[in-house]
Design an enzyme around this catalytic site. Structure first.
Site, mmCIF file in Angstrom:
data_model
loop_
_atom_site.group_PDB
_atom_site.id
_atom_site.type_symbol
_atom_site.label_atom_id
_atom_site.label_comp_id
_atom_site.label_asym_id
_atom_site.label_seq_id
_atom_site.Cartn_x
_atom_site.Cartn_y
_atom_site.Cartn_z
ATOM 1 N N ARG B 224 0.863 -1.180 0.000
ATOM 2 C CA ARG B 224 0.000 0.000 0.000
ATOM 3 C C ARG B 224 0.898 1.229 0.000
ATOM 4 N NH1 ARG B 224 -3.439 -2.829 -1.517
ATOM 5 N NH2 ARG B 224 -5.332 -3.516 -0.456
ATOM 6 N N HIS B 272 -0.837 0.373 -10.040
ATOM 7 C CA HIS B 272 -1.459 -0.626 -9.157
ATOM 8 C C HIS B 272 -1.889 -1.858 -9.963
ATOM 9 C CE1 HIS B 272 -3.584 -1.015 -5.014
ATOM 10 N NE2 HIS B 272 -3.237 -2.198 -5.481
#
Lengths: 309, 309
Positions: B224, B272
Site C-alpha cells: 500500500r 497498481h
C-alpha cells in the site's frame, strides 16, 4: 610446453590470478607474446586472429573463453584435428537465466508500455494474459536453455524448445529439425534465441520465420547477432506483427552509433551482457579441461565440427 | 436473504457471470441498489463507503475483493463481530510473484541504467554482483511473500523475511517484530514490501528505516502506498543512498499529475497492476467462502481485527 592466452589485454589481469593458482606448474604466454610457436600446447582464446591457431604446430586443444565457439570455427585455417572446447560454465547459465527471465517477464507484463505511460504521466491498466496463456519458445536447449526453462517453469508459462536433433526435457514440448521449425514458431508468443551460430542457424530469424510467430509476439536474442536478419525484424516491428524485441547481441559489436535499433521504441538494447564469463567461476573449469585433455580423460563441451557446436 | 456486491459498476459485468453460475440460488444486489438492508446476509466489497456495512443489521460476513482489507477496516463504524475475510487467491499470488521477480531482476541487472545508456547510444558493460551476493528482503510473508520467495530462490539470491510474529520458511532467514527490523533491513539489498496496511505498518518505510538499508539498496513497494513516506524515499534517492525504487501503489491513486514520482529517473511507477483480482479465478474462492460461512465451516483468511490482517 606452454599455454597461450589470447583475449583483450585487460582481461588477462583478471584471469592470471586464478589460472596460475589453479595450474601452478604451467607457463602462460599472453598473446601476441607467443614465443616459440612449437612450445604452445593449449590455447585459451576469444576471437583469435585468423591463422593464429594454425601457426601452432603442437597444439593439443583450443578452449573458448565463452559459451560460443563460432569465433574459433570461423577461421578457415583452423587445424582440423585439434579439439575445440566450448565453456560449459554454470555461472554463465545462471546469468543467462536471469537475463532471459527478466526479458520474458518484461514482455509478459508489458513493462515497455508501462514505461511509456510513466513518461507521459498516464495511469491506465493494460490488458495482459495470464502466464498459462503466454507460450515461451526456446531455440537451442543445451545448458543455457535448460537453465532458462527451469527458472521460467514455476511461473506456469507453457514452454517449448527447438533443437537440431530430437531430445526430451521434462515439462517442455520439444520440436526438432527444420521440418518442425514452423510448428515451433507458431506456438512461441515470446521467442528466446539461444542457438549456437553455425551455417545452419545464420540468419534463421528472417522474414519468413518471424511471420510464422503469433501476432503480437516478442523476440529475445541472447545468442549471436547474425541469427537475426535485422531489417526483417525491424519490418515486423513496424508492421505491428511483433510487439517488441530484446537484443543483447549484434552482428557488429559495439552496435554502431546511429543504428536504428538504438532508438526504436519497441527494442531493448544491451551491450552483450546477458552472460559474462567470470574468471573466478570459469578458471577452475578451464584448468580442469586442460588437465583432462593432457591426461586423455573425457572432456565435456568438445565441439563437433560438423554440427558447429 | 441476499448478497450485496459493492465495487465500481463496471466490475459487476465481469463478476456477475461467474458468481451467479457458482451460486445459482442466490439473489445478488448491486450497490447502491441495496434494497431492504435487513435482507443482506453477505457483502462482497472493495473500498466500501463509510457506514455501509453498519447499515446492514443481519450481515454474516464481509468479503474483500482483494488481498488487502485495510479499505474495510478503515471504517470506524464497521460492526465488531462480523467476520471480515481477505481474498486468498493463488492467481493474485502468481501475478505478484511475476511482478516482484521482474522488479528484483530489473534492479539486480541494472535495467534502468542500461535503458539510460540505450537512450544515449552508449555501449558500456556495467558492474553488477552475482545473485549470491544480492540479498533480497521480503516484508510480509503470507501467501504472496511465499510465492515471491519460491520464484526468487532458484536464482540463488540469499532471502530474508520480516514478519510480526516469529515463523519459519525453508531457505529463508526470518526476522520477527520491531526488535529485529533493523537487522533485517541491514541485510536487504533489494527490499520488497508486501505488508498488510495496519496502524503498526503505516509509514514503516520512513527515513530511519531507509537509512538502515545497505548503501545502494533498491525498494519495491507492492503493498500500500501509505507504507512508504514518499518525501523520505525521494531524499534517500537524491542522496544516492538508494539506487532505485519500483512503486505500484500510492497513498492517493491515481498518482496525481505532476507528482515528482512520475518523472524521477530512478523510480519506476506502475498503476497498481502488480496483482489484479480476476473474477474467473477469484469467484470460486468467494463462492466457497460464502458457503462455508453459512454452514459454519472453517474459512481461510478471516481477519484478526486486533492485528489488522
Amino acid at each position: 610446453m606452454a599455454i597461450l592466452f589470447q583475449s583483450s589485454a585487460d582481461r588477462w589481469a583478471d584471469w592470471q590470478p586464478p589460472l596460475t593458482a589453479l595450474l601452478p606448474g604451467e607457463e602462460f604466454r599472453l598473446h601476441p607474446g607467443t614465443g616459440d610457436p612449437a612450445s604452445i600446447e593449449f590455447a585459451v582464446v576469444w576471437k583469435p586472429p585468423i591463422g593464429l591457431l594454425a601457426s601452432l604446430p603442437n597444439l593439443k586443444g583450443v578452449l573458448s573463453l565463452g559459451a560460443g565457439v563460432d569465433h574459433i570455427l570461423a577461421d578457415p585455417t583452423l587445424p582440423p584435428n585439434v579439439p575445440v572446447v566450448r565453456l560449459l560454465d554454470p555461472s554463465l547459465a545462471a546469468q543467462m537465466a536471469e537475463y532471459v527471465t527478466l526479458a520474458v517477464l518484461a514482455h509478459h507484463r508489458r513493462r515497455g508500455d508501462y514505461a511509456a505511460q510513466q513518461r507521459d504521466g498516464v495511469w491506465r491498466v493494460l490488458d495482459a494474459p495470464g502466464a498459462t496463456r503466454r507460450r515461451i519458445g526456446i531455440m537451442g536447449f543445451g545448458m543455457l536453455g535448460e537453465a532458462c526453462a527451469a527458472r521460467l517453469m514455476p511461473f506456469g508459462f507453457p514452454l517449448a524448445g527447438w533443437v537440431r536433433h530430437a531430445q526430451t526435457a521434462e515439462g517442455v514440448r520439444m520440436f526438432a529439425g527444420t521440418e518442425q521449425l514452423a510448428a515451433f514458431l507458431a506456438c512461441s508468443d515470446i521467442l528466446v534465441c539461444l542457438l549456437p551460430l553455425t551455417p545452419a542457424t545464420h540468419g534463421i530469424l528472417n522474414a519468413r520465420a518471424l511471420a510464422l510467430l503469433p501476432n503480437g509476439a516478442a523476440v529475445i536474442n541472447v545468442a549471436r547477432g547474425a541469427h537475426v536478419v535485422v531489417d526483417d525484424l525491424l519490418a515486423a516491428l513496424e508492421s505491428g506483427h511483433l510487439s517488441g524485441a530484446t537484443l543483447d547481441v549484434f552482428a557488429d559489436e559495439p552496435l554502431a552509433p546511429g543504428h536504428p535499433l538504438w532508438h526504436h521504441p519497441k527494442v531493448t538494447v544491451t551491450p552483450h551482457i546477458a552472460a559474462i564469463t567470470r574468471p573466478a567461476h570459469a578458471a577452475p573449469i578451464i584448468a580442469d579441461t586442460i588437465q583432462r585433455l593432457r591426461a586423455g580423460r573425457p572432456v565435456a563441451g568438445v565441439v563437433n565440427r560438423h554440427k558447429g557446436y
